[in-house]
Enzyme design. Sequence first.
Site, short mmCIF file in Angstrom:
data_model
loop_
_atom_site.label_atom_id
_atom_site.label_comp_id
_atom_site.label_asym_id
_atom_site.label_seq_id
_atom_site.Cartn_x
_atom_site.Cartn_y
_atom_site.Cartn_z
N ASP A 176 0.87 -1.16 0.00
CA ASP A 176 0.00 0.00 0.00
C ASP A 176 0.92 1.23 0.00
O ASP A 176 2.14 1.15 0.12
CB ASP A 176 -0.95 -0.03 1.21
CG ASP A 176 -2.19 0.81 0.95
OD1 ASP A 176 -3.23 0.55 1.59
OD2 ASP A 176 -2.12 1.72 0.10
C1 GLC Z 1 -4.42 4.13 -0.25
C2 GLC Z 1 -5.30 2.99 0.21
C3 GLC Z 1 -5.41 1.87 -0.78
C4 GLC Z 1 -5.35 2.42 -2.18
C5 GLC Z 1 -3.96 3.00 -2.39
C6 GLC Z 1 -3.81 3.66 -3.77
O1 GLC Z 1 -3.63 4.58 0.79
O2 GLC Z 1 -5.00 2.42 1.47
O3 GLC Z 1 -6.65 1.18 -0.51
O4 GLC Z 1 -5.60 1.40 -3.12
O5 GLC Z 1 -3.61 3.93 -1.39
O6 GLC Z 1 -4.63 4.77 -3.86
#
Ligand code: GLC
Length: 747
Positions: A295
């Site tokens: 993430d």
């Molecule tokens: C965010 C979220 C995740 C998302 C990613 C890209 O922090 O936790 O669910 O897919 O970043 O946007």
Amino acid sequence: MHFHPGFLKSCLHIFILNLLIQVAIAQEPNDIRLSPADSIMVETLISRMTLDEKIGQLTLLASAWNSTGPAMNADYEQLIKTGKAGAVLNFYTVDKVRELQKLAVNGSRLGIPLLFGNDVIHGHRTIFPIPLGQAASWDLAAIENAQQIAAMEASAEGINWTYAPMVDIARDPRWGRVAEGAGEDTWLGCLIAKASVRGLQGENYKDGKHILACVKHFAAYGAATAGRDYNVVDISPVSLYENYLPPYKAAVDAGVASVMTSFNEINGVPSTANHWLLTDLLRKEWGFRGFVVTDWTSINEMVAHGVAADVKAAAGLALNAGVDMDMQGSAYLNHLEELLKENKVTQASIDEAVRRILTAKVRLGLFIDPYRFCNKQREQTEIMTKASQDFARKLVAESCVLLKNSNSTLPVSPGVKSIAVIGPLADSRKDMLGNWYSAGKWEQAVSLLEGFRNRYGKQTRIIFEKGCNLNDSSVSGIDAAVKAAREADFVILALGESGEMSGEAASRTNIDLPGMQYTLAEAVIKAGKPTAVVLFNGRPLAISRLNRIAPAILETWFGGTQAGNGITDVISGDVNPSGKITMSFPRNTGQIPVYYNVKNTGRPYSPDRPDEKYVSRYLDCPNTPLYPFGFGLSYTKFTYSGIQAGVKGNSITISAKVTNSGGRDGEEIVQLYIQDKVGSITRPLKELKGFKKLMIKKGESVNVSFTISREDLSFYHPDLMKYWEPGEFNAFIGGSSADVISASFKL
Ligand code: GLC
């Protein structure tokens, strides 16, 4: 291109070996294995890549287009041109994607095409109800179709990878991300995870209208302590295996192409550094062959977690744990070369990560045509089509849950001459999209007020008053709202949360109605007209006070682009509501966590002995939720009778008669629960093991039968082995987890 004879010989070996493998193992749908020719191409490419180019493939960069995290500045164009990026996120439209893909394909030495990722969570341009709302439809085919449309629209705008489905099981509605998932039940969560992956990926991606899915957030992010986002997850191994891991496994079994690591730690080890989670469990035990992405900057965050002294050490932990791609952290970009020189990571682990990412790109057909997702004609014809809008409107109605309807307040009777639509969410388009609405344009959303004008505008006077703001202390608009209520035949109160009060980084310590909305409701309801509350929220709300005074409450979540029309279809009675909540609504925040599949404890509270002191209870609140898992009313009435349970060989069959004893046809979600009465460890009082959504005509009865196997009754033991145990069982069938008839059987 000149190849060394020794190289050609090794290619031949790979070709023959792979041919033998392919012959031996039939290709299943979504099979990640490449053809012999593709394997050779990937291996040839890897053998020609520099270390820099390999590390580039492990790097995912975000744009500033639509920051979905603490954006870190990266000159992504320069990095793409020099082969230092394997994927980008938050870019779309054919023109923009083509521009960046050209930079990679024409600008970099080897011309390896990029992946284009985006958070297509509940639609791309056509926005569907938030996932917690879609789950309330219990319509797996509809959920799959919504993902299919999302993939079609996203791929028409250049996106070939989405960070969905989010399958985190959650029992704490203080956590704002419950909006993105399927609720509290593991068994239902597994079915919805599979449906989502099927819809997004299809049988394979060769048609260019499906995209790579990415199951997240691995793992157990929904068990964040106190519902505070990013917080510690401290959990027993049995609960982890029994309640939280299965939906990720379901997505892996469905062939999901990628997995995203979660921000949280699990019992002291952050997921992004968790070798047991990412290699032993995910790859060795579950057989996952796709790639793992972190993430947003979760590698860097391991310094804050306190498991790495610096980002360089964190990068080593992540790669050695099994992380293939670094989202937006540039940790691999900045540190892997040094770590390799210091023998803290191996060339083999870098090559294996590259191999997985190149494999995904081969499967998307990007090496055949890097611009296959840059089709202007598709972009102009496949987005926001009437068919998609019609389907979205149906799904909005199917996601609505009728929580209360005293004196059959709803549906609005056809003869009303005037309707007052009151409340801070009545005229909002933006909030209809909820959170994580990708490329959705809120200007294209239909507000509740517009839905009413579309449905009633010709023959009925529609009066609008905001009444109060969403979340402040002003009461200046309440008098005008009360006046409007007095003038109208029927009153709609549009209350709830803003779309941004749930989703990421949106935990709340008090999940009642925000601001002065309850004061508004109290004043308007006192006007004494037939009144229905239409609730907009991304999480279960603790609305005991509202429930006491509101004659009717329709839960509508955030319905997306067609929210206003779909909700009005239910309010008007054109559609009979059939939704059932998949997450319990607590009576108050202090009751959290409250969920249906609870254990009995050694001192269970019994409503038959309400004054018993020394039992598991509160002094100030019942143990039961305000609305239980699986609950939802209809404009008709369903009654259950004649339950029977029988065992034959390995099958257990449970059946009952369901009668539509009300005045109109309706769909009912018939639920099957099982209780294992005595186990070697304590077992929940109920576990969902089946459901059927049936249309039953008024006055008719149907016999509903479920057949499960002994394996369906297995559970994880302290040694983490999963098996069923003989003994007495109760079977329950009903229209909610709290309203069932029961029978018993013995194994
Ligand atoms: C965010 C979220 C995740 C998302 C990613 C890209 O922090 O936790 O669910 O897919 O970043 O946007």
